[in-house]
Design a protein around this motif. Structure first.
Motif, PDB file in Angstrom:
ATOM      1  N   ASN A  83       0.821  -1.220   0.000  1.00 56.24           N
ATOM      2  CA  ASN A  83       0.000   0.000   0.000  1.00 56.24           C
ATOM      3  C   ASN A  83       0.846   1.258   0.000  1.00 56.24           C
ATOM      4  O   ASN A  83       0.330   2.356  -0.192  1.00 56.24           O
ATOM      5  CB  ASN A  83      -0.917   0.025   1.217  1.00 56.24           C
ATOM      6  N   GLN A  84       2.103   1.093   0.293  1.00 62.02           N
ATOM      7  CA  GLN A  84       3.038   2.223   0.288  1.00 62.02           C
ATOM      8  C   GLN A  84       4.197   1.867  -0.627  1.00 62.02           C
ATOM      9  O   GLN A  84       4.634   0.714  -0.641  1.00 62.02           O
ATOM     10  CB  GLN A  84       3.602   2.452   1.698  1.00 62.02           C
ATOM     11  N   ALA A  85       4.689   2.856  -1.380  1.00 62.33           N
ATOM     12  CA  ALA A  85       5.852   2.581  -2.229  1.00 62.33           C
ATOM     13  C   ALA A  85       7.076   2.364  -1.349  1.00 62.33           C
ATOM     14  O   ALA A  85       7.414   3.229  -0.540  1.00 62.33           O
ATOM     15  CB  ALA A  85       6.096   3.750  -3.173  1.00 62.33           C
ATOM     16  N   ALA A  86       7.682   1.197  -1.482  1.00 57.09           N
ATOM     17  CA  ALA A  86       8.892   0.904  -0.720  1.00 57.09           C
ATOM     18  C   ALA A  86       9.673  -0.141  -1.494  1.00 57.09           C
ATOM     19  O   ALA A  86       9.110  -1.165  -1.900  1.00 57.09           O
ATOM     20  CB  ALA A  86       8.533   0.370   0.662  1.00 57.09           C
ATOM     21  N   PHE A  87      10.929   0.156  -1.753  1.00 55.11           N
ATOM     22  CA  PHE A  87      11.759  -0.745  -2.544  1.00 55.11           C
ATOM     23  C   PHE A  87      12.920  -1.239  -1.687  1.00 55.11           C
ATOM     24  O   PHE A  87      13.927  -0.559  -1.537  1.00 55.11           O
ATOM     25  CB  PHE A  87      12.295  -0.022  -3.788  1.00 55.11           C
ATOM     26  N   PRO A  88      12.778  -2.446  -1.103  1.00 59.10           N
ATOM     27  CA  PRO A  88      13.870  -2.979  -0.295  1.00 59.10           C
ATOM     28  C   PRO A  88      15.024  -3.449  -1.192  1.00 59.10           C
ATOM     29  O   PRO A  88      14.787  -3.989  -2.276  1.00 59.10           O
ATOM     30  CB  PRO A  88      13.221  -4.157   0.436  1.00 59.10           C
ATOM     31  N   PHE A  89      16.235  -3.216  -0.734  1.00 58.86           N
ATOM     32  CA  PHE A  89      17.428  -3.608  -1.492  1.00 58.86           C
ATOM     33  C   PHE A  89      18.403  -4.343  -0.599  1.00 58.86           C
ATOM     34  O   PHE A  89      18.440  -4.130   0.621  1.00 58.86           O
ATOM     35  CB  PHE A  89      18.152  -2.365  -2.038  1.00 58.86           C
ATOM     36  N   LEU A  90      19.230  -5.173  -1.211  1.00 61.66           N
ATOM     37  CA  LEU A  90      20.351  -5.828  -0.536  1.00 61.66           C
ATOM     38  C   LEU A  90      21.580  -5.667  -1.416  1.00 61.66           C
ATOM     39  O   LEU A  90      21.511  -5.904  -2.632  1.00 61.66           O
ATOM     40  CB  LEU A  90      20.042  -7.330  -0.357  1.00 61.66           C
ATOM     41  N   ASP A  91      22.679  -5.249  -0.807  1.00 63.04           N
ATOM     42  CA  ASP A  91      23.959  -5.196  -1.527  1.00 63.04           C
ATOM     43  C   ASP A  91      24.767  -6.413  -1.096  1.00 63.04           C
ATOM     44  O   ASP A  91      25.189  -6.513   0.056  1.00 63.04           O
ATOM     45  CB  ASP A  91      24.698  -3.896  -1.166  1.00 63.04           C
ATOM     46  N   LEU A  92      24.960  -7.352  -2.024  1.00 58.97           N
ATOM     47  CA  LEU A  92      25.630  -8.602  -1.655  1.00 58.97           C
ATOM     48  C   LEU A  92      27.104  -8.386  -1.315  1.00 58.97           C
ATOM     49  O   LEU A  92      27.692  -9.161  -0.578  1.00 58.97           O
ATOM     50  CB  LEU A  92      25.504  -9.620  -2.799  1.00 58.97           C
ATOM     51  N   GLU A  93      27.706  -7.339  -1.849  1.00 60.15           N
ATOM     52  CA  GLU A  93      29.131  -7.102  -1.552  1.00 60.15           C
ATOM     53  C   GLU A  93      29.330  -6.615  -0.131  1.00 60.15           C
ATOM     54  O   GLU A  93      30.193  -7.099   0.591  1.00 60.15           O
ATOM     55  CB  GLU A  93      29.710  -6.088  -2.539  1.00 60.15           C
TER      56      GLU A  93
ATOM     57  N   PHE B   5       9.224  -8.786  -2.715  1.00 59.98           N
ATOM     58  CA  PHE B   5      10.263  -8.564  -3.719  1.00 59.98           C
ATOM     59  C   PHE B   5      11.426  -7.781  -3.123  1.00 59.98           C
ATOM     60  O   PHE B   5      11.285  -7.103  -2.093  1.00 59.98           O
ATOM     61  CB  PHE B   5       9.700  -7.914  -4.985  1.00 59.98           C
ATOM     62  N   LEU B   6      12.581  -7.899  -3.797  1.00 63.59           N
ATOM     63  CA  LEU B   6      13.816  -7.328  -3.275  1.00 63.59           C
ATOM     64  C   LEU B   6      14.725  -6.982  -4.450  1.00 63.59           C
ATOM     65  O   LEU B   6      14.910  -7.807  -5.354  1.00 63.59           O
ATOM     66  CB  LEU B   6      14.503  -8.382  -2.384  1.00 63.59           C
ATOM     67  N   GLY B   7      15.282  -5.795  -4.434  1.00 66.05           N
ATOM     68  CA  GLY B   7      16.312  -5.438  -5.404  1.00 66.05           C
ATOM     69  C   GLY B   7      17.661  -5.921  -4.882  1.00 66.05           C
ATOM     70  O   GLY B   7      17.934  -5.795  -3.689  1.00 66.05           O
ATOM     71  N   ILE B   8      18.469  -6.491  -5.766  1.00 69.19           N
ATOM     72  CA  ILE B   8      19.770  -7.022  -5.336  1.00 69.19           C
ATOM     73  C   ILE B   8      20.857  -6.381  -6.189  1.00 69.19           C
ATOM     74  O   ILE B   8      20.746  -6.330  -7.417  1.00 69.19           O
ATOM     75  CB  ILE B   8      19.816  -8.559  -5.510  1.00 69.19           C
TER      76      ILE B   8
ATOM     77  N   GLN C  83      19.151  -9.570 -10.004  1.00 68.66           N
ATOM     78  CA  GLN C  83      18.841  -8.129  -9.906  1.00 68.66           C
ATOM     79  C   GLN C  83      17.563  -7.884  -9.104  1.00 68.66           C
ATOM     80  O   GLN C  83      17.493  -6.966  -8.319  1.00 68.66           O
ATOM     81  CB  GLN C  83      18.733  -7.538 -11.313  1.00 68.66           C
ATOM     82  N   TRP C  84      16.544  -8.719  -9.347  1.00 70.05           N
ATOM     83  CA  TRP C  84      15.294  -8.590  -8.602  1.00 70.05           C
ATOM     84  C   TRP C  84      14.858  -9.971  -8.175  1.00 70.05           C
ATOM     85  O   TRP C  84      14.902 -10.923  -8.971  1.00 70.05           O
ATOM     86  CB  TRP C  84      14.186  -7.938  -9.454  1.00 70.05           C
ATOM     87  N   LEU C  85      14.436 -10.069  -6.936  1.00 65.36           N
ATOM     88  CA  LEU C  85      13.930 -11.330  -6.400  1.00 65.36           C
ATOM     89  C   LEU C  85      12.449 -11.134  -6.074  1.00 65.36           C
ATOM     90  O   LEU C  85      12.082 -10.140  -5.431  1.00 65.36           O
ATOM     91  CB  LEU C  85      14.702 -11.690  -5.128  1.00 65.36           C
TER      92      LEU C  85
ATOM     93  N   GLU D 237      22.656 -16.760  -4.177  1.00 62.59           N
ATOM     94  CA  GLU D 237      22.249 -15.384  -3.842  1.00 62.59           C
ATOM     95  C   GLU D 237      20.852 -15.345  -3.206  1.00 62.59           C
ATOM     96  O   GLU D 237      20.601 -14.583  -2.273  1.00 62.59           O
ATOM     97  CB  GLU D 237      22.308 -14.512  -5.099  1.00 62.59           C
ATOM     98  N   ILE D 238      19.953 -16.191  -3.700  1.00 64.46           N
ATOM     99  CA  ILE D 238      18.597 -16.230  -3.113  1.00 64.46           C
ATOM    100  C   ILE D 238      18.690 -16.683  -1.658  1.00 64.46           C
ATOM    101  O   ILE D 238      18.052 -16.101  -0.762  1.00 64.46           O
ATOM    102  CB  ILE D 238      17.684 -17.204  -3.893  1.00 64.46           C
ATOM    103  N   ALA D 239      19.475 -17.737  -1.422  1.00 64.21           N
ATOM    104  CA  ALA D 239      19.594 -18.281  -0.056  1.00 64.21           C
ATOM    105  C   ALA D 239      20.110 -17.200   0.879  1.00 64.21           C
ATOM    106  O   ALA D 239      19.667 -17.084   2.025  1.00 64.21           O
ATOM    107  CB  ALA D 239      20.513 -19.498  -0.062  1.00 64.21           C
ATOM    108  N   ARG D 240      21.033 -16.395   0.382  1.00 68.19           N
ATOM    109  CA  ARG D 240      21.559 -15.325   1.228  1.00 68.19           C
ATOM    110  C   ARG D 240      20.499 -14.242   1.444  1.00 68.19           C
ATOM    111  O   ARG D 240      20.296 -13.774   2.568  1.00 68.19           O
ATOM    112  CB  ARG D 240      22.792 -14.725   0.538  1.00 68.19           C
ATOM    113  N   ALA D 241      19.818 -13.883   0.373  1.00 67.71           N
ATOM    114  CA  ALA D 241      18.819 -12.811   0.488  1.00 67.71           C
ATOM    115  C   ALA D 241      17.700 -13.192   1.451  1.00 67.71           C
ATOM    116  O   ALA D 241      17.187 -12.353   2.186  1.00 67.71           O
ATOM    117  CB  ALA D 241      18.239 -12.498  -0.892  1.00 67.71           C
ATOM    118  N   LEU D 242      17.331 -14.477   1.448  1.00 64.74           N
ATOM    119  CA  LEU D 242      16.208 -14.915   2.293  1.00 64.74           C
ATOM    120  C   LEU D 242      16.688 -15.573   3.589  1.00 64.74           C
ATOM    121  O   LEU D 242      15.873 -16.142   4.333  1.00 64.74           O
ATOM    122  CB  LEU D 242      15.318 -15.912   1.514  1.00 64.74           C
TER     123      LEU D 242
END
Ligand SMILES: Cc1cc2nc3c(=O)[nH]c(=O)nc-3n(C[C@H](O)[C@H](O)[C@H](O)COP(=O)(O)OP(=O)(O)OC[C@H]3O[C@@H](n4cnc5c(N)ncnc54)[C@H](O)[C@@H]3O)c2cc1C
Length: 415
Positions: A80-90, A291-294, A300-302, A334-339
């Motif tokens: 309901n609100q614009a929010a773009f979560p991100f993860l920087d793997l480095e 969803f998640l930006g990586i 790039q997007w999960l 990368e997915i395993a790390r993100a989640l």
């Protein structure tokens, strides 16, 4: 009215014409409608998956009006609100980009709503995209040394243009920023299909056309058009020939390579870029994140829908040459790390490579886009590659279909 190609551009044109009371016939080469925007049942995952994860934004006006027209307005889902979560793997950093409501982007002055290590000025630099010339690339107007470039501008450009920021056309990125981030939070809420792309964009349109008595002929590939006297006289399909009457109009809504092969003398984009998607079955449904930006990896997007995690890699021509097992192993790490899943073996998965996902959205190829009108009085073009002023996205494809329908209706009214 004859519409060739049942991707979302052709369908949106057909729907608009059918709703205006016109008798429309749609012809599609494949055994299904939807083109590059469709779902299918994957036997490995025993699940409905999309050919590619499609991210939309609430400010996509043609998407909103098309879905309303076909009775599928509530088929998209998102926060309901614009929010773009991100993860920087480095660096391991996580952050959320959270635009504010209203047109003045005060969120860029708030360190907990913007990208780590960025300054307000880095965002304001983006205004340079507005005045960038047609031959300008995204990277050439931004400071590529700033963290914001790697953590925001680059992923945004690749997602929107399916072309690396270093070669992507600035003139195609700006309209998207203007129509979404430029209009504030309410216009940039992320949206995905709740069930699948076909459920949102394709099946309701087919039902509407059927109810309106407009046939959709699948497995009908247009092989040639016969022209004479300044107009199209006949369409040659794999299934036979269709002779056109004086009032018959044709909308050709096929990809650029197919259009160039059918319309003599047509200039159309020639280069394309790949998108690779990986769909993985999780041990259990994951409710925490949709969803998640990586950045800093290949993903790039999960996207997470129930127990299926899907990743998108755009501008993925190099990756697409790799074998599916190797792509899956890299994506899964990368997915395993993100989640935060720990060290699990690669689960059941499907890698989908769309080698010609969109035309290469460079300044050179953008110059090759054709307008909807042609030298033949009864032939109109549609498709995401036509000169919509927008990048090759669902929004652009739908607008091209609407535009083609409007031209046909105006032409008929003036005849
Ligand atoms: C993997 C992937 C991910 C994407 N992600 C996003 C995203 O996140 N957000 C977004 O907005 N957009 C995204 N897109 C882009 C979006 O899918 C396209 O812009 C849109 O679907 C194009 O629609 P179209 O109708 O112009 O073309 P198409 O979907 O290509 O439709 C053309 C149709 O014409 C048919 N055809 C071809 N030749 C003939 C012939 N000779 N006779 C008859 N029929 C013919 C084809 O079979 C096809 O059905 C993505 C695309 C892909 C591939």
């Amino acid at each position: 009215m004859h519409i060739v190609g049942a991707g979302v551009a052709g369908l949106s044109c057909a729907v608009r014409l059918a709703r205006a009371g016109r008798q429309v016939t749609v012809y599609e080469a494949a055994g299904h409608a939807g083109g590059r925007c469709r779902s299918f049942h994957d036997t490995t995952l025993d699940s409905l998956i999309d050919n590619g994860n499609h991210l939309l934004l609430s400010g996509n006006q043609a998407v909103v009006s098309y879905l309303e027209d076909i009775g599928a307005a509530d088929s998209l889902t998102g926060p309901n609100q614009a929010a773009f979560p991100f993860l920087d793997l480095e660096s391991g950093l996580r952050w959320t980009v959270a635009p504010n409501s209203g047109r003045i982007p005060w969120w860029i002055f708030s360190s907990d709503r913007r990208v780590p290590d960025s300054r307000a000025w880095d965002y304001l630099q983006g205004l340079r995209l507005a005045s960038a010339g047609e031959d300008t690339t995204v990277a050439s107007v931004l400071d590529t040394a700033r963290p914001l470039y790697r953590r925001f501008w680059q992923p945004l450009a690749v997602a929107v243009l399916n072309t690396a920021a270093e070669e992507g056309a600035a003139s195609l990125l700006w309209p998207v920023i203007r129509e979404t981030f430029g209009r504030g939070e309410a216009a940039c809420r992320p949206r995905i299909a709740r069930v699948g792309l076909s459920d949102s964009f394709v099946d309701p349109a087919l039902r509407l056309l059927e109810a309106a008595g407009c046939p959709v002929h699948l497995n009908h590939r247009l092989r040639g058009i016969e022209v004479g006297g300044g107009r199209v006289m006949a369409l040659e399909f794999t299934g036979g020939r269709v002779d056109l009457g004086n009032d018959d109009q044709v909308v050709l809504s096929v990809p650029p390579g197919a259009a160039a092969g059918l319309v003599p003398g047509l200039t159309a984009p020639q280069g394309s870029r790949a998108i690779v998607n990986g769909h993985f079955r999780l041990a259990r449904a994951h409710d925490g994140l949709s969803f998640l930006g990586i950045v800093g990896g290949i993903c790039q997007w999960l996207f997470v829908r129930g127990d299926i995690a899907s990743v998108t890699v755009s501008a993925a021509d190099v990756l697409a040459d790799d074998g599916a097992p190797s792509i899956a192993a890299r994506m899964w790490r990368e997915i395993a790390r993100a989640l935060d899943l720990g060290d699990l073996p690669v689960p059941a998965h499907r890698i989908v490579k769309e080698k010609r996902a969109t035309f290469a959205q460079t300044p050179q190829e953008a110059h090759r886009r054709a307008g909807p009108g042609t030298v033949w009085t009864n032939l109109t073009l549609a498709g995401d590659w036509t000169d919509t002023g927008l990048p090759a996205t669902i929004e652009g494809a739908l607008r091209s279909g609407h535009k083609a329908a409007d031209l046909v209706l105006i032409g008929a009214a003036n005849a």
